[in-house]
Design a protein around this motif. Sequence first.
Motif, PDB file in Angstrom:
ATOM      1  N   GLN A  81      32.740  32.162  38.579  1.00  0.00           N
ATOM      2  CA  GLN A  81      31.822  33.268  38.864  1.00  0.00           C
ATOM      3  C   GLN A  81      31.432  33.238  40.342  1.00  0.00           C
ATOM      4  N   PRO A  82      31.770  34.287  41.091  1.00  0.00           N
ATOM      5  CA  PRO A  82      31.502  34.258  42.536  1.00  0.00           C
ATOM      6  C   PRO A  82      30.023  34.271  42.865  1.00  0.00           C
ATOM      7  N   ALA A  83      29.599  33.306  43.690  1.00  0.00           N
ATOM      8  CA  ALA A  83      28.207  33.241  44.148  1.00  0.00           C
ATOM      9  C   ALA A  83      28.167  33.614  45.626  1.00  0.00           C
ATOM     10  N   TRP A  84      27.185  34.432  45.992  1.00  0.00           N
ATOM     11  CA  TRP A  84      27.075  34.929  47.368  1.00  0.00           C
ATOM     12  C   TRP A  84      25.647  34.782  47.851  1.00  0.00           C
ATOM     13  N   ARG A  85      25.485  34.289  49.075  1.00  0.00           N
ATOM     14  CA  ARG A  85      24.155  34.101  49.658  1.00  0.00           C
ATOM     15  C   ARG A  85      23.884  35.170  50.702  1.00  0.00           C
ATOM     16  N   ASP A  86      22.767  35.881  50.538  1.00  0.00           N
ATOM     17  CA  ASP A  86      22.372  36.893  51.508  1.00  0.00           C
ATOM     18  C   ASP A  86      21.972  36.197  52.808  1.00  0.00           C
ATOM     19  N   PRO A  87      22.642  36.493  53.923  1.00  0.00           N
ATOM     20  CA  PRO A  87      22.319  35.796  55.173  1.00  0.00           C
ATOM     21  C   PRO A  87      20.926  36.111  55.713  1.00  0.00           C
TER      22      PRO A  87
ATOM     23  N   ARG B  53      23.143  35.372  44.661  1.00  0.00           N
ATOM     24  CA  ARG B  53      23.487  36.145  43.474  1.00  0.00           C
ATOM     25  C   ARG B  53      24.840  35.687  42.944  1.00  0.00           C
ATOM     26  N   ARG B  54      24.933  35.596  41.637  1.00  0.00           N
ATOM     27  CA  ARG B  54      26.173  35.188  40.987  1.00  0.00           C
ATOM     28  C   ARG B  54      26.593  36.256  39.984  1.00  0.00           C
ATOM     29  N   ASN B  55      27.806  36.793  40.161  1.00  0.00           N
ATOM     30  CA  ASN B  55      28.344  37.728  39.182  1.00  0.00           C
ATOM     31  C   ASN B  55      28.740  36.958  37.935  1.00  0.00           C
ATOM     32  N   VAL B  56      28.019  37.176  36.845  1.00  0.00           N
ATOM     33  CA  VAL B  56      28.240  36.429  35.610  1.00  0.00           C
ATOM     34  C   VAL B  56      29.321  37.055  34.746  1.00  0.00           C
ATOM     35  N   SER B  57      29.387  38.369  34.689  1.00  0.00           N
ATOM     36  CA  SER B  57      30.293  39.059  33.772  1.00  0.00           C
ATOM     37  C   SER B  57      31.756  38.891  34.155  1.00  0.00           C
TER      38      SER B  57
ATOM     39  N   SER C 129      29.047  54.988  45.209  1.00  0.00           N
ATOM     40  CA  SER C 129      28.616  55.287  43.832  1.00  0.00           C
ATOM     41  C   SER C 129      29.004  54.192  42.844  1.00  0.00           C
ATOM     42  N   VAL C 130      28.785  52.947  43.263  1.00  0.00           N
ATOM     43  CA  VAL C 130      29.033  51.804  42.373  1.00  0.00           C
ATOM     44  C   VAL C 130      27.841  50.857  42.448  1.00  0.00           C
ATOM     45  N   PRO C 131      27.658  49.985  41.445  1.00  0.00           N
ATOM     46  CA  PRO C 131      26.619  48.959  41.555  1.00  0.00           C
ATOM     47  C   PRO C 131      26.983  47.959  42.646  1.00  0.00           C
ATOM     48  N   LEU C 132      25.990  47.351  43.242  1.00  0.00           N
ATOM     49  CA  LEU C 132      26.225  46.331  44.264  1.00  0.00           C
ATOM     50  C   LEU C 132      27.137  45.230  43.737  1.00  0.00           C
ATOM     51  N   ALA C 133      26.965  44.846  42.469  1.00  0.00           N
ATOM     52  CA  ALA C 133      27.764  43.765  41.886  1.00  0.00           C
ATOM     53  C   ALA C 133      29.258  44.052  41.954  1.00  0.00           C
ATOM     54  N   SER C 134      29.639  45.337  41.951  1.00  0.00           N
ATOM     55  CA  SER C 134      31.060  45.696  41.958  1.00  0.00           C
ATOM     56  C   SER C 134      31.758  45.312  43.261  1.00  0.00           C
ATOM     57  N   LEU C 135      30.982  45.173  44.346  1.00  0.00           N
ATOM     58  CA  LEU C 135      31.602  44.832  45.628  1.00  0.00           C
ATOM     59  C   LEU C 135      32.078  43.388  45.674  1.00  0.00           C
ATOM     60  N   PHE C 136      31.687  42.566  44.694  1.00  0.00           N
ATOM     61  CA  PHE C 136      32.086  41.159  44.674  1.00  0.00           C
ATOM     62  C   PHE C 136      33.237  40.889  43.713  1.00  0.00           C
TER      63      PHE C 136
ATOM     64  N   GLN D 243      27.326  45.033  33.455  1.00  0.00           N
ATOM     65  CA  GLN D 243      27.526  43.888  34.333  1.00  0.00           C
ATOM     66  C   GLN D 243      26.254  43.035  34.323  1.00  0.00           C
ATOM     67  N   ILE D 244      26.429  41.713  34.384  1.00  0.00           N
ATOM     68  CA  ILE D 244      25.295  40.798  34.423  1.00  0.00           C
ATOM     69  C   ILE D 244      25.374  39.980  35.706  1.00  0.00           C
ATOM     70  N   VAL D 245      24.251  39.893  36.397  1.00  0.00           N
ATOM     71  CA  VAL D 245      24.150  39.130  37.638  1.00  0.00           C
ATOM     72  C   VAL D 245      22.975  38.167  37.499  1.00  0.00           C
ATOM     73  N   GLU D 246      23.143  36.939  37.990  1.00  0.00           N
ATOM     74  CA  GLU D 246      22.049  35.981  38.026  1.00  0.00           C
ATOM     75  C   GLU D 246      21.622  35.788  39.475  1.00  0.00           C
ATOM     76  N   VAL D 247      20.319  35.780  39.708  1.00  0.00           N
ATOM     77  CA  VAL D 247      19.797  35.698  41.069  1.00  0.00           C
ATOM     78  C   VAL D 247      18.830  34.521  41.193  1.00  0.00           C
ATOM     79  N   SER D 248      18.978  33.758  42.276  1.00  0.00           N
ATOM     80  CA  SER D 248      18.026  32.711  42.651  1.00  0.00           C
ATOM     81  C   SER D 248      17.331  33.188  43.915  1.00  0.00           C
ATOM     82  N   PHE D 249      16.009  33.405  43.810  1.00  0.00           N
ATOM     83  CA  PHE D 249      15.253  34.053  44.881  1.00  0.00           C
ATOM     84  C   PHE D 249      14.293  33.049  45.518  1.00  0.00           C
ATOM     85  N   PRO D 250      14.456  32.738  46.810  1.00  0.00           N
ATOM     86  CA  PRO D 250      13.640  31.703  47.462  1.00  0.00           C
ATOM     87  C   PRO D 250      12.159  32.074  47.547  1.00  0.00           C
TER      88      PRO D 250
END
Length: 203
Positions: A95-101, A107-111, A72-79, A120-127
Motif C-alpha cells: 500500500q503506497p504511503a506518501w508524506r505531504d512535504p 496518507r496510505r492508500n489502503v484499497s 475530476s478524480v479523488p486525490l487518492a486516485s493520483l497515487f 476507496q479507503i485511505v488511512e491518514v496519520s496527522f501530526p
Amino acid sequence: MMDISSTMKEEQPPNLNDRIAQRVRDLRAARGLSLDALAAHCGVSRSMISLIERGESSPTAVLLERLATGLSVPLASLFDAPEPAAEPVARLADQPAWRDPHSGYVRRNVSPAGVASPIQIVEVSFPPGARVAYETGAREPQIHQQVWVLEGAIEVALGDERHRLGAGDCLAMLLDRPMSYHNPTRKVARYAVVIATLPASRR
C-alpha cells in the motif's frame, strides 16, 4: 497486533513521485486536456504541472488536490499505479504511503488499486498541530467522503461548517466546498477516509 501508526511513518518510496507523474499524464490525456487547459481548469501553473508530470517536483497535498479537482478524480486516485494488478487483496507492504512535504501528514492508500470499485479507503496519520486546507470544488461525477477518527482528535471545516471529531466519530460530506483538517492536540491523530464516486445514474 501490528502497530499501523508506526508503519505509516515510513518515508515515501523513491518512485512515488514518478507514479504520480504517470497518473497525472494519463488522466490528462484521457480527458483530452492540454497543459494549458488543465492549468486554467485547476488553478495550477502550466510550468508546475509540467514539472509534476516529469517527476521533477515534490508537490504538496494542497497542490495535488487542485490537480485532482481539475481532473475530476479523488486525490487518492493520483497515487494509483498506472497499470495496477487486478488483485482483490492489497497487502500492507504494497500500500503506497506518501508524506505531504508541507504539513508532514502521511496518507496510505489502503484499497486494492486494480479492482473496479467506486469505493476507496485511505488511512491518514496527522501530526500534532498540523493543518491542511483544500480549495475543493464541485466535481462530476460527485465524490462523497466519510472521515472516521481511529485515534486522537481532529477538527474538520467544510465551507462554513466546523466539526470537532474524537476517536470513534465519523463525519460524512460531499466534496463540493473548500475544506480543511487541523490537529489541535499534542498527539498524532489517525483516521480513515472512505471515498465513494457516485455514478450519475445513482443520483
